[in-house]
Design an enzyme around this catalytic site. Structure first.
Site, PDB file in Angstrom:
ATOM      1  N   ARG A 198      29.192  12.555 -26.737  1.00 50.09           N
ATOM      2  CA  ARG A 198      29.056  13.869 -26.588  1.00 50.09           C
ATOM      3  C   ARG A 198      29.685  14.480 -25.495  1.00 50.09           C
ATOM      4  O   ARG A 198      29.822  13.663 -24.449  1.00 50.09           O
ATOM      5  CB  ARG A 198      27.538  14.143 -26.379  1.00 50.09           C
ATOM      6  CG  ARG A 198      26.680  13.431 -27.435  1.00 50.09           C
ATOM      7  CD  ARG A 198      25.371  13.624 -27.280  1.00 50.09           C
ATOM      8  NE  ARG A 198      24.300  12.947 -28.081  1.00 50.09           N
ATOM      9  CZ  ARG A 198      23.058  12.861 -28.266  1.00 50.09           C
ATOM     10  NH1 ARG A 198      22.286  13.457 -26.978  1.00 50.09           N
ATOM     11  NH2 ARG A 198      22.086  12.324 -29.031  1.00 50.09           N
ATOM     12  N   ARG A 227      30.452  14.278 -13.412  1.00 43.57           N
ATOM     13  CA  ARG A 227      30.092  15.697 -12.461  1.00 43.57           C
ATOM     14  C   ARG A 227      29.422  15.446 -10.992  1.00 43.57           C
ATOM     15  O   ARG A 227      29.608  16.020 -10.234  1.00 43.57           O
ATOM     16  CB  ARG A 227      29.501  16.835 -13.437  1.00 43.57           C
ATOM     17  CG  ARG A 227      30.512  17.134 -14.318  1.00 43.57           C
ATOM     18  CD  ARG A 227      29.641  18.025 -15.514  1.00 43.57           C
ATOM     19  NE  ARG A 227      29.163  19.186 -14.990  1.00 43.57           N
ATOM     20  CZ  ARG A 227      28.089  19.946 -15.608  1.00 43.57           C
ATOM     21  NH1 ARG A 227      27.647  19.677 -16.643  1.00 43.57           N
ATOM     22  NH2 ARG A 227      27.692  20.973 -14.832  1.00 43.57           N
ATOM     23  N   ASP A 286      29.237  17.831 -22.892  1.00 43.63           N
ATOM     24  CA  ASP A 286      28.179  19.085 -22.568  1.00 43.63           C
ATOM     25  C   ASP A 286      28.768  20.351 -22.800  1.00 43.63           C
ATOM     26  O   ASP A 286      30.149  20.576 -22.662  1.00 43.63           O
ATOM     27  CB  ASP A 286      27.499  18.945 -21.181  1.00 43.63           C
ATOM     28  CG  ASP A 286      26.516  17.553 -21.018  1.00 43.63           C
ATOM     29  OD1 ASP A 286      25.964  17.334 -22.099  1.00 43.63           O
ATOM     30  OD2 ASP A 286      26.590  17.040 -19.833  1.00 43.63           O
TER      31      ASP A 286
END
Length: 244
Positions: free
Chosen positions: A50, A197, A52
């Site tokens: 996935r 991140r 975001d």
């Protein structure tokens, strides 16, 4: 029934992420709609992972099972006719039933891009994080070495992460640059939610002198030993490739 592997690129700016979400349009939703438009059949697409909201991809890998018979080039060209300009199928091929976009994946490479400039860049605004203050890249590179290897990355995930284990392996971290852009490429076996991140956010804090060079070692050894890592903006992150 045949299995088709797709490699998809997209600008994630206008999407809630890859996967279906109740609060907006996802990349998966757009791709499955294009499949219905092309074939007249509803398909489910299974991805290698996935991304975001706001995160981009150049090499997202996914697959679908279908009874529709089309040449491989027709899957690519046909889907691209029905996809919006910010999503494109770059490659399509038939694979055997043993292939699975998620479970066959052995690693991924992400790139995070930082714009080191006091003036914003209109051309880089959607795919980089502008950091106005100078960065000590040498210290960032030194600190990044602590990420390499197999570690508990519990300190580098958001509270909504549902992963069963926080143990991950980082194969390499490399820095490169062109003009005012700094690219940080991270290769690993897999990643927790917002992990890269938060890794980049910590490196930027180190580069700005806000954290010591050994802060990463402390966070990996004891997640509660220091303030939580800064989470870099989603727009600077891009999934570059998945390998099998």
């Amino acid at each position: 029934m045949v299995r088709i592997k797709l490699i998809v690129a997209y600008d994630g700016t206008n999407y809630v992420g890859w996967q279906y979400q109740p609060n907006g349009i996802s990349v998966q939703q757009r791709l499955e709609q294009a499949l219905r438009d092309l074939t007249g059949i509803a398909h489910t697409v299974y991805s290698s992972g996935r991304t975001d909201s706001g995160v981009h991809a150049r090499g997202m890998v996914c697959h679908l099972d279908t009874e529709k018979t089309l040449p491989e080039t027709a899957w690519r060209e046909g889907l691209n006719r029905f996809l919006p300009d910010d999503i494109a199928v770059r490659h399509a091929e038939q694979v055997d039933q043993q292939f699975h976009a998620r479970f066959s994946a052995r690693g991924k490479r992400y790139r995070y891009t930082i714009l080191r400039d006091s003036v914003r860049s209109p051309l880089d605004r959607t795919d980089s994080w502008q950091v106005k203050k100078p960065l000590d890249v040498e210290k960032m590179q030194q600190a990044a070495l602590s990420f390499i290897g197999r570690h508990d990355f519990a300190a580098f995930r958001t509270s909504g992460c549902s992963a069963g284990t926080t143990i991950r392996e980082i194969f390499s971290i490399t820095f490169s640059g062109e003009d005012s852009l700094l690219h940080i490429d991270v290769c690993g076996s897999g990643f927790l939610r917002n992990m890269i991140r938060m890794m980049v956010g910590t490196l930027v804090q180190i580069g700005r002198g806000k954290r010591p060079v050994d802060a990463i070692q402390s966070l990996l050894a004891d997640p509660g030993s220091a303030p939580s890592p800064l989470t870099a903006p989603a727009k600077g992150l891009c999934l570059m490739e998945v390998w099998f």
